[in-house]
Scaffold this motif. Structure first.
Motif, mmCIF file in Angstrom:
data_model
loop_
_atom_site.group_PDB
_atom_site.id
_atom_site.type_symbol
_atom_site.label_atom_id
_atom_site.label_comp_id
_atom_site.label_asym_id
_atom_site.label_seq_id
_atom_site.Cartn_x
_atom_site.Cartn_y
_atom_site.Cartn_z
ATOM 1 N N VAL A 1 -33.857 93.152 -65.881
ATOM 2 C CA VAL A 1 -32.785 92.217 -65.584
ATOM 3 C C VAL A 1 -31.615 92.980 -64.981
ATOM 4 O O VAL A 1 -31.077 93.894 -65.597
ATOM 5 N N THR A 2 -31.238 92.607 -63.764
ATOM 6 C CA THR A 2 -30.138 93.278 -63.085
ATOM 7 C C THR A 2 -28.819 92.894 -63.732
ATOM 8 O O THR A 2 -28.561 91.731 -64.016
ATOM 9 N N LYS A 3 -27.964 93.883 -63.953
ATOM 10 C CA LYS A 3 -26.645 93.624 -64.511
ATOM 11 C C LYS A 3 -25.581 94.175 -63.573
ATOM 12 O O LYS A 3 -25.720 95.252 -63.019
ATOM 13 N N VAL A 4 -24.534 93.411 -63.398
ATOM 14 C CA VAL A 4 -23.416 93.812 -62.559
ATOM 15 C C VAL A 4 -22.149 93.736 -63.389
ATOM 16 O O VAL A 4 -21.821 92.682 -63.941
ATOM 17 N N ASP A 5 -21.430 94.865 -63.487
ATOM 18 C CA ASP A 5 -20.213 94.932 -64.299
ATOM 19 C C ASP A 5 -20.469 94.441 -65.719
ATOM 20 O O ASP A 5 -19.643 93.736 -66.307
ATOM 21 N N GLY A 6 -21.618 94.801 -66.247
ATOM 22 C CA GLY A 6 -21.950 94.425 -67.616
ATOM 23 C C GLY A 6 -22.479 93.019 -67.771
ATOM 24 O O GLY A 6 -22.880 92.621 -68.859
ATOM 25 N N VAL B 1 -30.600 84.640 -62.268
ATOM 26 C CA VAL B 1 -31.966 84.500 -61.777
ATOM 27 C C VAL B 1 -32.716 85.818 -61.958
ATOM 28 O O VAL B 1 -32.459 86.788 -61.253
ATOM 29 N N THR B 2 -33.627 85.842 -62.917
ATOM 30 C CA THR B 2 -34.456 87.022 -63.144
ATOM 31 C C THR B 2 -35.592 87.039 -62.113
ATOM 32 O O THR B 2 -35.865 86.025 -61.465
ATOM 33 N N PRO B 3 -36.281 88.157 -61.957
ATOM 34 C CA PRO B 3 -37.388 88.213 -61.006
ATOM 35 C C PRO B 3 -38.455 87.151 -61.244
ATOM 36 O O PRO B 3 -38.997 86.589 -60.295
ATOM 37 N N VAL B 4 -38.763 86.873 -62.504
ATOM 38 C CA VAL B 4 -39.797 85.881 -62.807
ATOM 39 C C VAL B 4 -39.329 84.475 -62.424
ATOM 40 O O VAL B 4 -40.063 83.698 -61.814
ATOM 41 N N HIS C 1 -27.234 83.002 -58.529
ATOM 42 C CA HIS C 1 -27.284 81.840 -59.429
ATOM 43 C C HIS C 1 -27.318 80.490 -58.717
ATOM 44 O O HIS C 1 -27.203 79.451 -59.371
ATOM 45 N N SER C 2 -27.457 80.483 -57.400
ATOM 46 C CA SER C 2 -27.436 79.216 -56.659
ATOM 47 C C SER C 2 -28.750 78.997 -55.923
ATOM 48 O O SER C 2 -29.543 79.928 -55.746
ATOM 49 N N GLY C 3 -28.956 77.771 -55.476
ATOM 50 C CA GLY C 3 -30.199 77.470 -54.773
ATOM 51 C C GLY C 3 -30.043 76.304 -53.819
ATOM 52 O O GLY C 3 -29.104 75.499 -53.920
#
Length: 647
Positions: free
Chosen positions: A262-267, A272-275, A291-293
């Motif tokens: 799971v990628t984290k940015v600034d903690g 959206v996870t890879p799965v 987080h958008s689609g």
């Protein structure tokens, strides 16, 4: 001190000493049994086969149990994979080793296949006649599958199993493992827990798991994931490629070492996870940022080809081929039984992820949308003029999936759209009343009213909030404060909410919406989280009858204004506002709306209304189908041959 007091003190001291001695002896024997019961293959005493119980609602726990079963087999440790429904709990005292993979369902309760076993353990632990040593020869471990979004009930069943087993004398090998289906770390948590279990079973301790995790990953990569369709009551998705979020552990593509990173940015983690990304992409969604689609609607394609628009075209004058369906938040606070996205989106009660800028989301949505529109070039029926119009979207439906209003910068995002003179229809699931109150003017604001009573709303929407009903009512109250167009959206599900006519009517006075959309549920195939069938889908005649009955109850306050037979949808309009001199004004003057927004002055829903064409009015022969479009009918044969006829 008196003689009596002295005697009492001595008795109390002896009782305390006896209790302490008993506890120490009991503790020593437990530790000794835990050491002696180790399943070392070199041991001369061969224990009976262990049991792996899966307590599963959607198939996730069952899939994990299958993986554990394969792992144990690869380590020459004999286990039986057991569905608790086929097991007699009275036989538990005969077991030497049991492992539980348990999910938690509605309200912290166990799924149906584990109800009897869990209840039996609870009753036995509370029964003084049973005693605390009933399971003293049984070593066990528990792994729970749940969602932190449900608060205190998170993995409640797993924790209860552990507590009850210990209360009956069971020996817990390692602490309860806990996996969250929504945080992308379920596989990692399960892998760590399995490593601890295998370490103990092979004669070590829970900490001595070096190499075991790698072995688990190898087994997961080689394992053909368990197919839940073997269960008669665990149906698969209509589209086998769709991955249900709650079944991701069992059906996702194999991952190296069995771990989803799971990628984290600034903690903060990305929503959206890879799965989840892989699953949504396979369904045709284009992911924007983290987080958008956005996704092209079938009605957009239909009107591009001149074959008719959606019900919003009939009710409100939307040009379907110029409509972009998107969302700034794929996350939702409900897990509705009729969710046509098959629950592949995350869930949550508050924003807890990395956040993308509104301008980035809007630009990304427009770029991806126009790219999909361009792919329609050359498709039969798509004229150069329609294609060019489609490349210039004039409307945005913020209702793709999830809960758009959760996005912290939703007002700024709406401003970005209005600045491009793109109108906005936003749908909220009535769980964030404070967000509704703070919304700036939008073209039309919807609240989903999926049920009319607390009990049915809980059953249909499966909300995360414990105070979901209070939030629902407050959301309706907040709607009354808005000056622009407001809508109740009712989704009728036969056998679930179609009998709540009076209760629905009672909700009218709370929000006083401008319009009420009443639509039959769309059947999207059975899934692990939804048991709806075609029997739950009402006919258009059913929807019309329900709508007419509601109109009659309102004593003229609301009348049936429009219908779109193809979508099985009917619109009630507020008579005093939108019926002028006997004619309906449900359509929208979009240019007037944008001028009003740009002016910065206050305005109301009647300031930008437009007259409804005769073909869209309720009862018209066209049934809400635009006569300027070409109706396309399919003959239902074994080899269907489409036939185009004029509407």
């Amino acid at each position: 001190m008196s003689t009596t007091s002295s005697v009492r003190a001595r008795i109390a001291f002896v009782a305390l000493l006896s209790a302490t001695t008993f506890y120490c002896i009991h503790k020593y024997r437990r530790l000794k049994r835990l050491k002696n019961l180790s399943l070392n293959p070199s041991s001369t005493s061969k224990p009976s086969r262990g049991k792996i119980f899966f307590i599963s609602q959607t198939g996730t726990a069952k899939a994990l149990a299958q993986r554990l079963h394969e792992l144990c087999a690869s380590n020459d440790i004999a286990f039986d994979l057991v569905d608790p429904r086929s097991y007699e709990p009275e036989d538990l005292p005969k077991e030497n080793l049991v492992l539980f993979i348990a999910s938690t369902w509605d309200g912290g309760k166990p799924p149906k296949n584990g109800e009897f076993l869990v209840n039996w353990l609870g009753e036995s632990a509370e029964d003084f006649r049973v005693g605390s040593l009933l399971l003293s020869d049984c070593k066990f471990a528990v792994f729970g599958v749940g969602s932190r979004a449900y608060g205190e009930s998170y993995n409640a069943v797993a924790k209860e199993l552990s507590s009850r087993m210990i209360g009956l004398g069971g020996l817990e090998m390692i602490p309860v493992g806990e996996g969250d289906v929504d945080d992308g770390e379920l596989d990692r948590a399960f892998q760590d827990w399995c490593g601890g279990v295998i370490g103990v079973l092979k004669g070590g301790s829970a900490e001595e798991t070096n190499g075991v995790s790698q072995q688990i990953g190898a087994v997961e990569n080689d394992l053909e994931y368990y197919d839940s369709t073997d269960d008669e009551d665990e149906d698969n998705d209509a589209d086998g490629g769709i991955v249900d979020l709650e079944d991701i552990a069992g059906k996702a593509p194999s991952k190296r070492n069995g771990v989803v990173k799971v990628t984290k940015v600034d903690g903060k983690k990305e929503m959206v996870t890879p799965v989840i990304r892989a699953s949504l992409t396979k369904q045709g969604y284009k992911i924007i940022g983290s987080h958008s689609g956005v996704k092209i609607c079938r009605w957009t394609k239909s009107q591009l080809r001149g074959r008719g628009g959606c019900y919003k075209h009939s009710f409100y004058g939307i040009e379907s081929h110029r409509c972009m369906e998107t969302t700034p938040s794929l996350a939702c606070a409900n897990k509705c039984v009729f969710c046509w996205r098959h629950h592949t989106n995350p869930v949550g009660k508050s924003w807890q992820w990395k956040m993308d800028e509104p301008s980035v989301i809007v630009k990304g949505a427009l770029d991806l949308h126009t790219k999909m529109i361009k792919q329609m070039k050359g498709v039969p029926g798509v004229t150069p003029e329609k294609l060019q119009e489609g490349l210039n979207p004039r409307h945005c439906a913020l209702s793709l999936v999830g809960e758009p209003i959760m996005y912290p910068e939703i007002n700024a995002l709406v401003d970005e759209l209005h600045g491009r003179r793109i109108s906005t229809f936003l749908v909220t699931n009535a769980q964030f009343p404070e967000k509704i109150l703070m919304m700036k003017p939008i073209t039309q604001l919807y609240v989903s009213v999926d049920a009319a009573t607390k009990e049915s709303l809980k059953a249909i929407d499966r909300p995360l909030f414990a105070d979901f009903w209070e939030r629902f009512i407050d959301s309706l109250k907040a709607l009354q404060e808005k000056q622009q167009r407001t809508v109740y959206r009712l989704t009728l599900v036969k056998g679930w909410n179609t009998e709540e006519l009076d209760a629905y009517f009672n909700l009218f006075s709370i929000g006083k919406p401008d319009f009420i959309e009443i639509k039959g549920v769309t059947y999207c195939g059975s899934s692990a989280t939804s048991k709806l069938t075609m029997e739950n889908v009402p006919w258009h005649a059913d929807v019309k009858a329900f709508s007419e009955a509601l109109s009659l109850k309102s004593n003229g306050e609301y009348e049936v204004a429009c219908e779109h037979a193809h979508s099985c949808c009917v619109l009630l309009g507020r008579t005093e506002k939108f019926k002028v001199d006997g004619k309906w004004f449900t359509w929208i003057d979009y240019e007037k709306f944008h001028d009003l927004v740009a002016s910065g002055e206050s305005f109301t829903s009647t300031d930008y209304m437009a007259q409804t064409p005769s073909w869209a009015v309720y009862g018209a022969q066209e049934g809400g189908f635009d006569p300027e479009q070409l109706r396309y009918k399919k003959e239902r044969h074994h080899h269907p041959k489409p036939q185009a006829v004029l509407a």
